[in-house]
Scaffold this motif. Structure first.
Motif, PDB file in Angstrom:
ATOM      1  N   GLU A  35      -3.795   1.037 -13.953  1.00 40.91           N
ATOM      2  CA  GLU A  35      -3.777   2.089 -14.973  1.00 40.91           C
ATOM      3  C   GLU A  35      -2.484   2.896 -14.947  1.00 40.91           C
ATOM      4  OE1 GLU A  35      -6.126   2.718 -12.274  1.00 40.91           O
ATOM      5  OE2 GLU A  35      -7.321   1.065 -13.031  1.00 40.91           O
ATOM      6  N   VAL A  36      -1.857   2.974 -13.776  1.00 41.89           N
ATOM      7  CA  VAL A  36      -0.633   3.756 -13.640  1.00 41.89           C
ATOM      8  C   VAL A  36       0.435   3.238 -14.590  1.00 41.89           C
ATOM      9  CG1 VAL A  36       1.270   4.321 -12.077  1.00 41.89           C
ATOM     10  CG2 VAL A  36      -1.087   4.483 -11.285  1.00 41.89           C
ATOM     11  N   PHE A  37       0.561   1.928 -14.692  1.00 34.84           N
ATOM     12  CA  PHE A  37       1.589   1.361 -15.555  1.00 34.84           C
ATOM     13  C   PHE A  37       1.266   1.602 -17.021  1.00 34.84           C
ATOM     14  CE2 PHE A  37       2.201  -0.747 -11.554  1.00 34.84           C
ATOM     15  CZ  PHE A  37       3.566  -0.670 -11.414  1.00 34.84           C
ATOM     16  N   ASP A  38      -0.017   1.592 -17.368  1.00 36.58           N
ATOM     17  CA  ASP A  38      -0.395   1.918 -18.747  1.00 36.58           C
ATOM     18  C   ASP A  38      -0.039   3.368 -19.059  1.00 36.58           C
ATOM     19  OD1 ASP A  38      -1.386  -0.615 -19.258  1.00 36.58           O
ATOM     20  OD2 ASP A  38      -3.404  -0.085 -18.578  1.00 36.58           O
ATOM     21  N   HIS A  39      -0.307   4.258 -18.119  1.00 37.16           N
ATOM     22  CA  HIS A  39       0.033   5.674 -18.324  1.00 37.16           C
ATOM     23  C   HIS A  39       1.552   5.860 -18.418  1.00 37.16           C
ATOM     24  CE1 HIS A  39      -3.980   7.283 -18.099  1.00 37.16           C
ATOM     25  NE2 HIS A  39      -4.196   6.663 -16.959  1.00 37.16           N
ATOM     26  N   LEU A  40       2.297   5.168 -17.568  1.00 39.62           N
ATOM     27  CA  LEU A  40       3.757   5.271 -17.623  1.00 39.62           C
ATOM     28  C   LEU A  40       4.294   4.736 -18.936  1.00 39.62           C
ATOM     29  CD1 LEU A  40       4.729   4.249 -13.990  1.00 39.62           C
ATOM     30  CD2 LEU A  40       4.891   6.524 -15.019  1.00 39.62           C
ATOM     31  N   ALA A  41       3.719   3.638 -19.418  1.00 39.06           N
ATOM     32  CA  ALA A  41       4.145   3.094 -20.706  1.00 39.06           C
ATOM     33  C   ALA A  41       3.836   4.077 -21.833  1.00 39.06           C
ATOM     34  CB  ALA A  41       3.463   1.751 -20.966  1.00 39.06           C
TER      35      ALA A  41
ATOM     36  N   LEU B  11      10.014   8.758 -25.978  1.00 38.61           N
ATOM     37  CA  LEU B  11      10.836   8.145 -27.015  1.00 38.61           C
ATOM     38  C   LEU B  11      10.564   8.787 -28.371  1.00 38.61           C
ATOM     39  CD1 LEU B  11      12.897   6.022 -27.838  1.00 38.61           C
ATOM     40  CD2 LEU B  11      11.003   4.401 -28.092  1.00 38.61           C
ATOM     41  N   ALA B  12       9.302   9.043 -28.682  1.00 39.98           N
ATOM     42  CA  ALA B  12       8.960   9.695 -29.945  1.00 39.98           C
ATOM     43  C   ALA B  12       9.547  11.106 -30.010  1.00 39.98           C
ATOM     44  CB  ALA B  12       7.440   9.748 -30.123  1.00 39.98           C
ATOM     45  N   ALA B  13       9.500  11.837 -28.900  1.00 42.71           N
ATOM     46  CA  ALA B  13      10.075  13.186 -28.868  1.00 42.71           C
ATOM     47  C   ALA B  13      11.590  13.127 -29.054  1.00 42.71           C
ATOM     48  CB  ALA B  13       9.728  13.868 -27.548  1.00 42.71           C
TER      49      ALA B  13
ATOM     50  N   ALA C 248      13.799  14.741 -32.131  1.00 44.86           N
ATOM     51  CA  ALA C 248      14.919  15.657 -31.902  1.00 44.86           C
ATOM     52  C   ALA C 248      16.178  15.149 -32.589  1.00 44.86           C
ATOM     53  CB  ALA C 248      15.166  15.837 -30.403  1.00 44.86           C
ATOM     54  N   VAL C 249      16.437  13.859 -32.464  1.00 44.34           N
ATOM     55  CA  VAL C 249      17.630  13.286 -33.087  1.00 44.34           C
ATOM     56  C   VAL C 249      17.521  13.350 -34.598  1.00 44.34           C
ATOM     57  CG1 VAL C 249      18.890  11.118 -33.425  1.00 44.34           C
ATOM     58  CG2 VAL C 249      18.241  11.837 -31.127  1.00 44.34           C
ATOM     59  N   ARG C 250      16.338  13.045 -35.132  1.00 47.61           N
ATOM     60  CA  ARG C 250      16.132  13.095 -36.579  1.00 47.61           C
ATOM     61  C   ARG C 250      16.391  14.514 -37.106  1.00 47.61           C
ATOM     62  NH1 ARG C 250      11.041  11.379 -36.851  1.00 47.61           N
ATOM     63  NH2 ARG C 250      11.757   9.268 -36.511  1.00 47.61           N
ATOM     64  N   GLY C 251      15.881  15.512 -36.401  1.00 42.49           N
ATOM     65  CA  GLY C 251      16.107  16.900 -36.815  1.00 42.49           C
ATOM     66  C   GLY C 251      17.581  17.263 -36.771  1.00 42.49           C
TER      67      GLY C 251
END
Length: 156
Positions: free
Chosen positions: A97-103, A110-112, A116-119
């Motif tokens: 599960e750790v790898f799923d959480h890290l992913a 990446l979305a954040a 930020a870049v889009r703004g």
């Protein structure tokens, strides 16, 4: 999302594991949604994908045709890949599960970053349009940074 108020602990005390339980429920629901959306052909867990990556790298290294002088380097790389595999495999087995959480965390980061870049791109575009559309900025009239110089990107 569930919280301690929806599933109160006995005796009116907050459940210390409510957050963990809610996260597990959300993760299970997301996995079910993805299985429904993408079918059984969807990628496996992040741990399985990591195993596949290591196996693919090991196969590539083993399949390289190098001159005899580079054979020692290939052997060293193969040992490194084998060592990485030996280290990763037990960790994936004990904590898949750790790898799923890290992913998931990586996806959120990446979305954040993209937001930020889009703004910032929108601010740059607006500023270029206000400066007359040439995109070059103003060399010294408005007290801003010099064109092409460093500029602070506000992530708030």
């Amino acid at each position: 999302m569930n919280d301690a108020t929806e599933h109160p602990a006995p005796h009116g005390r907050p459940d210390p594991d409510a957050w963990e339980a809610a996260c597990a429920e959300d993760l299970a629901a997301e996995r079910a949604r993805r299985r429904e959306q993408y079918g059984q052909g969807a990628p496996g867990s992040a741990g399985d994908e990591l195993r596949k990556l290591i196996d693919a790298v090991a196969d590539k290294v083993a399949g390289l045709r190098l001159p005899p002088a580079a054979a020692a380097a290939q052997g060293a790389v193969q040992q490194l890949v084998d060592a990485a595999k030996a280290v990763v495999e037990p960790v994936v087995e004990r904590n898949p599960e750790v790898f799923d959480h890290l992913a998931s965390a990586g996806s959120e980061l990446l979305a954040a970053y993209r937001a930020a870049v889009r703004g910032q791109e929108q601010r740059w575009t607006r500023r270029a349009a206000d400066d007359g559309g040439d995109g070059g900025g103003d060399a010294g009239g408005d007290g801003g940074d010099a064109p092409g110089g460093p500029e602070r990107i506000d992530l708030d």
